[in-house]
Scaffold this motif. Structure first.
Motif, PDB file in Angstrom:
ATOM      1  N   ALA A 192      44.257 -23.172  69.534  1.00  0.00           N
ATOM      2  CA  ALA A 192      45.241 -24.680  69.643  1.00  0.00           C
ATOM      3  C   ALA A 192      45.141 -25.536  68.649  1.00  0.00           C
ATOM      4  CB  ALA A 192      45.878 -24.980  70.851  1.00  0.00           C
ATOM      5  N   PRO A 193      44.113 -26.301  68.672  1.00  0.00           N
ATOM      6  CA  PRO A 193      43.754 -27.029  67.303  1.00  0.00           C
ATOM      7  C   PRO A 193      43.958 -26.238  65.611  1.00  0.00           C
ATOM      8  CG  PRO A 193      41.881 -27.638  68.969  1.00  0.00           C
ATOM      9  CD  PRO A 193      42.672 -25.931  69.123  1.00  0.00           C
ATOM     10  N   GLU A 194      44.065 -24.659  65.987  1.00  0.00           N
ATOM     11  CA  GLU A 194      43.677 -23.941  64.895  1.00  0.00           C
ATOM     12  C   GLU A 194      45.337 -23.947  64.035  1.00  0.00           C
ATOM     13  OE1 GLU A 194      41.304 -23.904  62.751  1.00  0.00           O
ATOM     14  OE2 GLU A 194      39.558 -24.538  64.115  1.00  0.00           O
ATOM     15  N   GLY A 195      45.814 -24.382  64.837  1.00  0.00           N
ATOM     16  CA  GLY A 195      47.084 -23.639  64.481  1.00  0.00           C
ATOM     17  C   GLY A 195      48.015 -22.806  65.197  1.00  0.00           C
ATOM     18  N   ALA A 196      46.828 -21.942  66.054  1.00  0.00           N
ATOM     19  CA  ALA A 196      47.641 -20.692  66.827  1.00  0.00           C
ATOM     20  C   ALA A 196      48.765 -21.082  67.695  1.00  0.00           C
ATOM     21  CB  ALA A 196      46.286 -20.459  67.283  1.00  0.00           C
ATOM     22  N   LYS A 197      49.759 -20.498  67.871  1.00  0.00           N
ATOM     23  CA  LYS A 197      51.318 -20.739  68.143  1.00  0.00           C
ATOM     24  C   LYS A 197      51.100 -20.246  69.937  1.00  0.00           C
ATOM     25  CE  LYS A 197      55.883 -19.555  68.639  1.00  0.00           C
ATOM     26  NZ  LYS A 197      57.395 -18.134  67.816  1.00  0.00           N
ATOM     27  N   VAL A 198      51.074 -21.169  69.944  1.00  0.00           N
ATOM     28  CA  VAL A 198      50.424 -20.960  72.238  1.00  0.00           C
ATOM     29  C   VAL A 198      51.690 -21.171  72.323  1.00  0.00           C
ATOM     30  CG1 VAL A 198      50.188 -22.407  74.419  1.00  0.00           C
ATOM     31  CG2 VAL A 198      48.606 -22.909  71.756  1.00  0.00           C
ATOM     32  N   HIS A 199      52.397 -19.697  72.892  1.00  0.00           N
ATOM     33  CA  HIS A 199      53.532 -20.189  73.798  1.00  0.00           C
ATOM     34  C   HIS A 199      52.642 -19.357  75.475  1.00  0.00           C
ATOM     35  CE1 HIS A 199      51.602 -16.006  72.743  1.00  0.00           C
ATOM     36  NE2 HIS A 199      52.156 -15.361  74.037  1.00  0.00           N
ATOM     37  N   VAL A 200      54.122 -19.037  76.422  1.00  0.00           N
ATOM     38  CA  VAL A 200      53.961 -19.522  77.610  1.00  0.00           C
ATOM     39  C   VAL A 200      55.018 -17.643  77.914  1.00  0.00           C
ATOM     40  CG1 VAL A 200      55.128 -20.220  79.519  1.00  0.00           C
ATOM     41  CG2 VAL A 200      54.906 -21.759  78.277  1.00  0.00           C
ATOM     42  N   HIS A 201      53.786 -17.538  78.838  1.00  0.00           N
ATOM     43  CA  HIS A 201      53.784 -15.485  78.944  1.00  0.00           C
ATOM     44  C   HIS A 201      55.576 -15.798  79.800  1.00  0.00           C
ATOM     45  CE1 HIS A 201      54.337 -11.417  81.150  1.00  0.00           C
ATOM     46  NE2 HIS A 201      53.318 -11.371  79.795  1.00  0.00           N
TER      47      HIS A 201
END
Length: 231
Positions: free
Chosen positions: A130-139
């Motif tokens: 997440a701190p690297e810019g990866a898009k966190v999404h909810v399943h």
């Protein structure tokens, strides 16, 4: 990987996808044992993927020079389209040096085996990416926070010490209705009209890490002239 998929269930999306690759890697190892020597490279790809550029000897020489810089191996793949240039690479196809192939196929499953549950594995990877810019999404079905499967895969590959470098092969997923009677693919130029696969070389800092636009610019700069007969 099959045992890991059974243990953790479908909630660990991505683990079960390594099952076929694990079987393929087993076949490679048996062949190596019979021949008495290892392969230099392993090319892994989706069965419906095409590479519209050729794996020419000159471009493979560039890949081999890069591989020599990384003792634990290197994986070449197209930069992915998720929202982090640092971790995301496509898994449509990869060219892996032989030491890296084991890590690429097995590291993802081993990462899940290392943790006590799939939920713990997901939390660890999300916290790292997440701190690297990866898009966190909810399943959408099981309502847990996660990142794309490709990000998980390349995160675990890097944890194994394998370098990840970019490549441009003009790859595409081909649906059956695009196949022509002569075996060609509609909308894809013959290989003779394209330069060979472009492999990233490490920069002055000894690392790879170009994003998609940077890699395309490098490939364009080094692109050989196309013969007039092929225009």
């Amino acid at each position: 990987s099959t045992r890991a998929a059974r243990r953790y269930g479908l909630g660990c999306k991505g683990v079960s996808q390594t099952a076929h690759q694990t079987a393929c890697l087993g076949s490679i190892k048996r062949r190596e044992k019979r021949e008495g020597r290892p392969y230099d490279w392993v090319l892994l790809a989706r069965p419906d993927a095409i590479l519209a550029r050729a794996l020419a000897f000159d471009s493979l020489a560039t890949a081999a020079a890069t591989a020599a810089s990384f003792p634990k191996g290197v994986v070449f793949a197209r930069p992915g389209r998720c929202q982090t240039a640092t971790y995301c690479r496509s898994d449509t196809w990869v060219l892996a040096s032989r030491p890296a192939a084991d890590a690429y196929v097995l590291a993802h499953a081993e990462e899940f085996r290392r943790t006590t549950s799939c939920a713990a594995a997901r939390r660890e990877i999300v916290d790292a990416l997440a701190p690297e810019g990866a898009k966190v999404h909810v399943h959408k079905e099981e309502a847990y926070a996660t990142v794309c499967v490709e990000c998980k895969l390349y995160h675990t590959v890097r944890r194994a010490g394998v370098a990840v470098c970019g490549a441009i092969a003009d790859d595409a997923i081909v649906r059956q209705n695009r196949l022509a009677a002569d075996g060609g693919v509609e909308g894809v130029d013959p290989l003779a009209r394209r330069p060979p696969v472009f492999f990233e070389a490490p920069g002055a800092d000894g690392r790879c890490g170009a994003n998609e636009s940077e890699l395309l610019a490098m490939a364009q700069t080094m692109r050989p002239a196309v013969r007039a007969s092929n225009r």
